[in-house]
Each structure stands twice: as structure tokens, then as C-alpha cells.
Write an enzyme that holds these catalytic residues in place. Sequence first.
Site, PDB file in Angstrom:
ATOM      1  CG  ASP A  11      10.422   1.385   1.373  1.00 38.05           C
ATOM      2  OD1 ASP A  11       9.340   1.832   0.930  1.00 38.05           O
ATOM      3  OD2 ASP A  11      11.313   2.139   1.819  1.00 38.05           O
ATOM      4  CB  SER A  12       8.107  -0.171  -2.628  1.00 47.14           C
ATOM      5  OG  SER A  12       7.168  -0.210  -3.663  1.00 47.14           O
ATOM      6  CB  ALA A  13       9.943   2.601  -6.188  1.00 48.25           C
TER       7      ALA A  13
ATOM      8  CG  HIS B 171       3.632  -2.939  -1.343  1.00 45.29           C
ATOM      9  ND1 HIS B 171       4.725  -3.646  -1.806  1.00 45.29           N
ATOM     10  CD2 HIS B 171       3.873  -1.629  -1.654  1.00 45.29           C
ATOM     11  CE1 HIS B 171       5.575  -2.809  -2.364  1.00 45.29           C
ATOM     12  NE2 HIS B 171       5.084  -1.587  -2.292  1.00 45.29           N
TER      13      HIS B 171
END
Length: 332
Positions: A168-170, A306
Site C-alpha cells: 500500500d502507498s510507498a 488514500h
Amino acid sequence: MRRIALGFGWLLGALVAGLVGVGIAATISPRPASVVLRRNMDRHGSARFVATAPFVPAHVVSEIDIPYRPGDRDARLDVHRSTGSDGTLPTIVWVHGGAWLSGSKDLIANYLRVVAGEGCTVVGVDYSIAPRATYPTPVLQVLDALAFLTEHADELGVDADRLVLAGDSAGAQIAAQVIGVVIDPGYAASIGAHPRVTRDQIAGAVLFCGVFDMSLARGLRGRPRWFVDSVMRSFTGSADYLDDPRFAGISVVNHLTAAFPPTLVSCGNADPLIGHSQSLLTTLEALGVPHETLLFEPDHEPPLGHEYQFHVYTDAGQLALATMQEFVEGLD
């Protein structure tokens, strides 16, 4: 009265000097901004951890804080599995997000337990965060985690021949780059990586709300650009992260090949990173890589921001879980 005025003037001067000092420190070092950002993001992560706890199935067992890289205090992983698992599903290896400078496997452990409750083994991987560790350290660590899981597959209950790299994300960026360097020796050499796993071991990828195309940062202005610049300076140690060839590998869209595995891509309609998922999907489509998506109409209500998928108490969070389960079950 004059004494009071002088005292107030001294206090105001001290405050101004302090703010100027913080600004100068932020210019000299990425650490001040990273500390503030980490504190804020980890606070949200802790709240999600608590909110997810009621959804953790009783039949999930966990082995936690298993060291996977000798001498590296940050290199630990957790293994979550359902006691009712029949061993027919791939193992999901999840890399946590947090803008490369925050987060941990611990903060998403309850979510990974929820995922494991569907009958698969889920591994949560920790890695060193910025600015103490910079790019490409997390990629090298996760590669070592995969090698460790391969070497200890039987004792950990891991199917090392069918790994699904997720994040997830980074963490989605790290997972995607790990797959890329396993596939492409040139990509691996560009960061000094020596993968000890093969493409045949990777069954698929699950990428939520990720960062895949750093060229999109060039169009940002104001606070969004400040945020990205602060994060990337912390992660790379450089203010020239967009043009320095040492960091070109972060933009995974420029390094993928047709050998990339089947991929599930998802992002919320109100996520400021939606452009990254769209860029990745355009690349996968052009390469002919099998892929599935879970995206939402721009006017979807409520707006999904997000990391929406961690909100398992919402309809969208439940849909993300179901979509991920169906995708993993359909992998060969």
C-alpha cells in the site's frame, strides 16, 4: 507598561527566531519535516489498527518479529495464517506504506490478519525507514525477506513457489520495484541488487494506492509539492530526486516488462495519488500484462481517500477485501 511591552517584544522575537530556525533546519536537513510527517501518519495508522481489531477472525494465528536479515535490527517479519487453511492459496507478502519514512508491519497487522482469515498465509514485512535509511535500502531488504521465506518455507507455512507481492502507498512502490528487479537483471544492477528468488516464484501483485510515476511530481504546486519534496528528500537524501539518475528506478512505470505478473491495482477516487495508479495501468496495458482494477467513479460518495482499503468497516473496504480474495484465488 513599558516593561510589559518589552517582555512581549522579547517573546515575539523568540518565537519568530524559533520558526526561522525550524525553517533553516528543514532546508539543511530532511529530518525536521520527516519527524512531523511520521508522527502524523503513524497516529492515523494506530487509529486504523484499533478500528480493525473487531474484524480479526479468531482462527488466525501469528508468528511475529521473525528476523530475516542477520545483523539488521529493522529486518523483521510476521506470518499470519488461518488454522483452517487447506494450503491451496498463494502466500501474500505485504509491504507496508508510510511515505518511506513512517509506518510498520505492526500498524497493519490486524488488517493482514483479516486478509489471512480468508484462508491464505499473509506475511507482513518491516524495512528501514527514512531518513535513517535511504533508497534503495527497502527494496534490498524485501528481496532478502523473499529469500528468507524461500529458505524457511516449510517451517513457516509459506508457499514460496506462489508468492503474491502486495503493498500500500510507498509499500506498493517497493513491492512493484522488487518484482521488477527480480525480472530484469539490468534493473537489479542499477541499484546493486542480487535477487535470490526467481520470476517463477511470483504469482501476482496486489497494489493499493501506490506511487509509481515520479514525473507526476513536476506538475505539483503549493503544499502538495512541499509534501512530496519533503518526503522524497528524506527518502533519497537529495533535493534533485527528479533528475538525478540514481533515483530513476523509483518510477517503476519506466522499468516494467511484459514478464510482470498478473496485477490487481486499486485506488480511491479522492486519493491524490490516483494519477500514479492510472499511469501504472496504462503501462501494464501497453505491455500486455494481465491486470484487474478496483477503481471508482470520480463522483463516488462518500469520497474514498488514500488507503481507503484499510477501512474494513466500510462498504468500500469490504469490497476491496472481496476483490483481493477473488483475484488471489484466481491466480495459477
